[in-house]
Enzyme design. Structure first.
Site, mmCIF file in Angstrom:
data_model
loop_
_atom_site.group_PDB
_atom_site.id
_atom_site.type_symbol
_atom_site.label_atom_id
_atom_site.label_comp_id
_atom_site.label_asym_id
_atom_site.label_seq_id
_atom_site.Cartn_x
_atom_site.Cartn_y
_atom_site.Cartn_z
ATOM 1 N N HIS A 101 0.872 -1.180 0.000
ATOM 2 C CA HIS A 101 0.000 0.000 0.000
ATOM 3 C C HIS A 101 0.909 1.231 0.000
ATOM 4 O O HIS A 101 1.963 1.224 0.650
ATOM 5 C CB HIS A 101 -0.832 0.140 1.276
ATOM 6 C CG HIS A 101 -1.774 -0.966 1.598
ATOM 7 N ND1 HIS A 101 -1.395 -2.087 2.283
ATOM 8 C CD2 HIS A 101 -3.103 -1.092 1.375
ATOM 9 C CE1 HIS A 101 -2.461 -2.861 2.463
ATOM 10 N NE2 HIS A 101 -3.501 -2.284 1.928
ATOM 11 N N ASP A 104 1.943 2.129 3.532
ATOM 12 C CA ASP A 104 2.833 1.319 4.367
ATOM 13 C C ASP A 104 4.284 1.439 3.943
ATOM 14 O O ASP A 104 5.167 1.248 4.761
ATOM 15 C CB ASP A 104 2.439 -0.170 4.569
ATOM 16 C CG ASP A 104 1.716 -0.858 3.453
ATOM 17 O OD1 ASP A 104 0.514 -1.050 3.598
ATOM 18 O OD2 ASP A 104 2.367 -1.219 2.464
ATOM 19 N N GLU A 232 -10.964 -6.855 -4.241
ATOM 20 C CA GLU A 232 -10.763 -7.897 -3.221
ATOM 21 C C GLU A 232 -11.985 -7.960 -2.320
ATOM 22 O O GLU A 232 -12.227 -7.063 -1.515
ATOM 23 C CB GLU A 232 -9.498 -7.563 -2.411
ATOM 24 C CG GLU A 232 -9.188 -8.607 -1.370
ATOM 25 C CD GLU A 232 -7.887 -8.311 -0.627
ATOM 26 O OE1 GLU A 232 -6.931 -7.792 -1.240
ATOM 27 O OE2 GLU A 232 -7.834 -8.587 0.578
ATOM 28 N N GLU A 268 -9.322 -13.638 -1.089
ATOM 29 C CA GLU A 268 -8.538 -13.918 0.119
ATOM 30 C C GLU A 268 -9.256 -14.983 0.943
ATOM 31 O O GLU A 268 -10.450 -14.860 1.235
ATOM 32 C CB GLU A 268 -8.361 -12.622 0.928
ATOM 33 C CG GLU A 268 -7.604 -12.860 2.224
ATOM 34 C CD GLU A 268 -7.094 -11.573 2.849
ATOM 35 O OE1 GLU A 268 -6.644 -10.676 2.104
ATOM 36 O OE2 GLU A 268 -7.148 -11.456 4.081
ATOM 37 N N HIS A 271 -11.159 -13.936 4.034
ATOM 38 C CA HIS A 271 -12.350 -13.144 3.704
ATOM 39 C C HIS A 271 -13.478 -14.060 3.248
ATOM 40 O O HIS A 271 -14.645 -13.813 3.546
ATOM 41 C CB HIS A 271 -12.036 -12.126 2.611
ATOM 42 C CG HIS A 271 -11.000 -11.126 3.005
ATOM 43 N ND1 HIS A 271 -10.568 -10.131 2.154
ATOM 44 C CD2 HIS A 271 -10.294 -10.969 4.158
ATOM 45 C CE1 HIS A 271 -9.656 -9.394 2.773
ATOM 46 N NE2 HIS A 271 -9.471 -9.890 3.984
ATOM 47 N N ASP A 296 -5.085 -13.763 -2.256
ATOM 48 C CA ASP A 296 -4.412 -13.346 -1.034
ATOM 49 C C ASP A 296 -4.417 -14.577 -0.139
ATOM 50 O O ASP A 296 -5.450 -14.948 0.431
ATOM 51 C CB ASP A 296 -5.125 -12.161 -0.379
ATOM 52 C CG ASP A 296 -4.555 -10.836 -0.864
ATOM 53 O OD1 ASP A 296 -3.739 -10.845 -1.813
ATOM 54 O OD2 ASP A 296 -4.916 -9.789 -0.289
ATOM 55 N N ASP A 307 -10.511 -11.579 10.950
ATOM 56 C CA ASP A 307 -9.536 -11.773 9.875
ATOM 57 C C ASP A 307 -8.157 -11.966 10.518
ATOM 58 O O ASP A 307 -7.382 -11.025 10.620
ATOM 59 C CB ASP A 307 -9.564 -10.505 8.997
ATOM 60 C CG ASP A 307 -8.922 -10.694 7.642
ATOM 61 O OD1 ASP A 307 -8.676 -11.854 7.251
ATOM 62 O OD2 ASP A 307 -8.680 -9.683 6.964
ATOM 63 N N ASP A 309 -5.657 -13.599 9.455
ATOM 64 C CA ASP A 309 -4.565 -13.535 8.470
ATOM 65 C C ASP A 309 -3.403 -14.457 8.816
ATOM 66 O O ASP A 309 -2.239 -14.050 8.759
ATOM 67 C CB ASP A 309 -4.032 -12.090 8.349
ATOM 68 C CG ASP A 309 -4.967 -11.184 7.579
ATOM 69 O OD1 ASP A 309 -5.817 -11.688 6.841
ATOM 70 O OD2 ASP A 309 -4.830 -9.957 7.719
ATOM 71 N N ASP A 339 -0.892 -12.519 2.064
ATOM 72 C CA ASP A 339 -1.461 -11.464 2.899
ATOM 73 C C ASP A 339 -1.657 -12.105 4.283
ATOM 74 O O ASP A 339 -2.782 -12.346 4.721
ATOM 75 C CB ASP A 339 -2.780 -10.974 2.296
ATOM 76 C CG ASP A 339 -3.275 -9.716 2.980
ATOM 77 O OD1 ASP A 339 -2.660 -9.325 3.993
ATOM 78 O OD2 ASP A 339 -4.276 -9.132 2.521
HETATM 79 C C1 XLS Z 1 -7.537 -6.609 4.592
HETATM 80 C C2 XLS Z 1 -7.115 -6.823 3.216
HETATM 81 C C3 XLS Z 1 -5.974 -5.935 2.752
HETATM 82 C C4 XLS Z 1 -5.871 -5.932 1.251
HETATM 83 C C5 XLS Z 1 -5.072 -4.827 0.684
HETATM 84 O O1 XLS Z 1 -8.260 -7.393 5.176
HETATM 85 O O2 XLS Z 1 -6.803 -8.169 3.045
HETATM 86 O O3 XLS Z 1 -4.785 -6.310 3.348
HETATM 87 O O4 XLS Z 1 -5.350 -7.134 0.785
HETATM 88 O O5 XLS Z 1 -5.613 -3.596 0.999
HETATM 89 NI NI NI Z 2 -5.892 -9.016 1.358
HETATM 90 NI NI NI Z 3 -7.582 -9.587 4.944
#
Ligand code: XLS
Ligand code: NI
Ligand code: NI
Length: 437
Positions: A101, A104, A232, A268, A271, A296, A307, A309, A339
């Protein structure tokens, strides 16, 4: 350039018998699977945000992992110090791609002008590192959810100037992505949703989102950016309801606003599960619409509802992902983008390596297993035979559009009853899959 982690050597493939935690057991980049190298199938990518900016903070406690390259730095100095550290990690892992991003890699400035200038400074450093290592940009994106101006959303904000600021930010992020040779650009609608419908004009917000995305498509064209656009999906978090809630909702939105020719989906795993679907479901929905773009790669925790991750290690999951990927012709512009973040308690740089190595090996196994299932052919044959009644006779005639309710009623009045249904054999198929896992 001096190494920041000299004790960690570049990770290589040592095969399934290796006990070296810093080696790949299954990911052998040059190994040929279905006529392509593993590297070309998987197109692995490492993300800047979790790897560099994630320090283990959560709602109940501050950062636990202060990285050696971060110590004592802040602002632009910190951002500069992170660039070589990121590329050292990515290079040692043999990552061909990365994603970021805007905010970041470079900090928020006091004004848009200052933020843009800082982003330019860091972009130059990213470019240098890309040239040094050969690592490429999978996709770029704009962070449109952290700053308070985005509290009501960005493109779907009730505040028109917030929309304008977001447009300016995406314009710049597109330029930077283009400058760095990015192969794609992702929109994750961080706060593009609502907390309560009492204060929300949903139709108006969706119209604004459609307009915003058209502006992005037009601007990309004007600067010659030919990368793939992705949406996404995510159903919630941070908002109660996010408009891009799942693959089907995204496809419907893209069709309604004439955007489908310009977008594919970046799916993802975590998600998908937040939306009450499996990743395989989301991949099939996208694949069937010719919109399967990128992944992702991560996973949630069955016992936690958010989430998380986490790095993907479940071989069933990666097998399903790779079966769908192979079925729909493989990843072209997209990749397997981690991700994913290490747990709050995993505080050492070494943990970043264990995490990515595990994810890469899990996907390599998934790829090999998926290819073996396809070579074996029994699963595909079963599915094909299940639909055999559509290959000739009345089935073929319906598919060809030659039948009507009246003709079908006539047929069934003559026959009196349909032929008996056959078993779905779910348990047989689950056992069959287990032969390969
Ligand atoms: C957040 C998202 C984010 C996207 C990019 O849950 O996964 O990380 O992949 O903005
Ligand atoms: Ni993501
Ligand atoms: Ni995410």
């Amino acid at each position: 350039m001096s190494e920041l982690l000299p004790h960690i050597r570049p990770v290589t493939y040592e095969g399934p018998k290796s006990k070296n935690p810093f080696a790949f057991k299954h990911y052998n980049p040059g190994e040929i699977v279905e006529g392509k190298t593993m590297a070309a199938h998987l197109r692995f990518s490492i993300v800047y945000w979790h790897t560099m900016c994630g320090q283990g903070a959560d709602m109940f406690g501050g950062p636990t992992a202060i990285r050696p390259w971060d110590a004592g730095l802040s602002g632009l100095d910190l951002a500069k110090a992170r660039v070589p550290a990121f590329f050292e990690i990515a290079e040692k892992l043999g990552m061909p791609y990365y994603a970021f991003h805007d905010r970041d890699v470079a900090p928020h400035g006091q004004t848009l002008r200052e933020s843009n200038a800082w982003l330019d400074t860091i972009t130059a450093l990213l470019k240098e590192q890309q040239q040094r290592t050969g690592i490429k940009l999978l996709w770029g994106t704009a962070q449109l959810f952290v700053h308070p101006r985005y509290m009501h959303g960005a493109a779907t904000s009730c505040n028109a100037e917030t929309f304008a600021f977001a447009a300016a930010q995406v314009k710049k992020a597109l330029e930077v992505t283009h400058e760095l040779g990015g192969e794609g650009y992702t929109f994750w609608g961080g706060r593009e949703g609502y907390s309560t419908l009492w204060n929300t004009d949903m139709k108006r917000e969706l119209d604004h989102l459609g307009r915003f995305l058209h502006m992005a498509v037009d601007y990309a064209k004007s600067i010659g950016f030919k990368g793939q656009f992705y949406i996404e999906p995510k159903p919630k978090e941070p908002t109660k309801h996010q408009y891009d809630s799942d693959a089907a909702a995204c496809l419907n939105f893209l069709r309604e606003y004439d955007l489908l020719p310009h977008f594919k989906l970046n799916l993802e795993t975590n998600h998908a599960t937040l939306a009450g679907h499996s990743m395989q479901h989301e991949m099939e929905v996208a694949g069937a619409a010719n919109a399967l773009g990128s992944m992702d790669a991560n996973t949630g925790d069955l016992l936690l509802g958010w989430d998380t991750d986490q790095f993907p290690t479940d071989i069933y999951l990666t097998t399903q992902c790779m079966l769908s990927t192979l079925k729909y012709g493989g990843l072209t512009t997209g990749g397997v983008n981690f991700d994913s973040k290490v747990r709050r308690e995993s505080i050492d740089p070494e943990d970043l390596f264990h995490a990515h190595i595990g994810g890469m090996d899990a996907f390599a196994r998934g790829l090999k297993i998926a290819a073996a299932i396809r070579a074996d052919g029994r699963l595909a044959d079963f599915v094909k035979n299940r639909y055999a009644s559509w290959d000739s006779g009345i089935g073929a005639s319906i598919e060809a559009g030659r039948e009507s309710f009246a003709s079908l009623e006539k047929l069934m009045l003559e026959k009196g009853e349909a032929v008996a249904c056959q078993s779905g054999r779910q348990e047989f198929l689950e056992n069959l899959i287990n032969e390969f896992i």
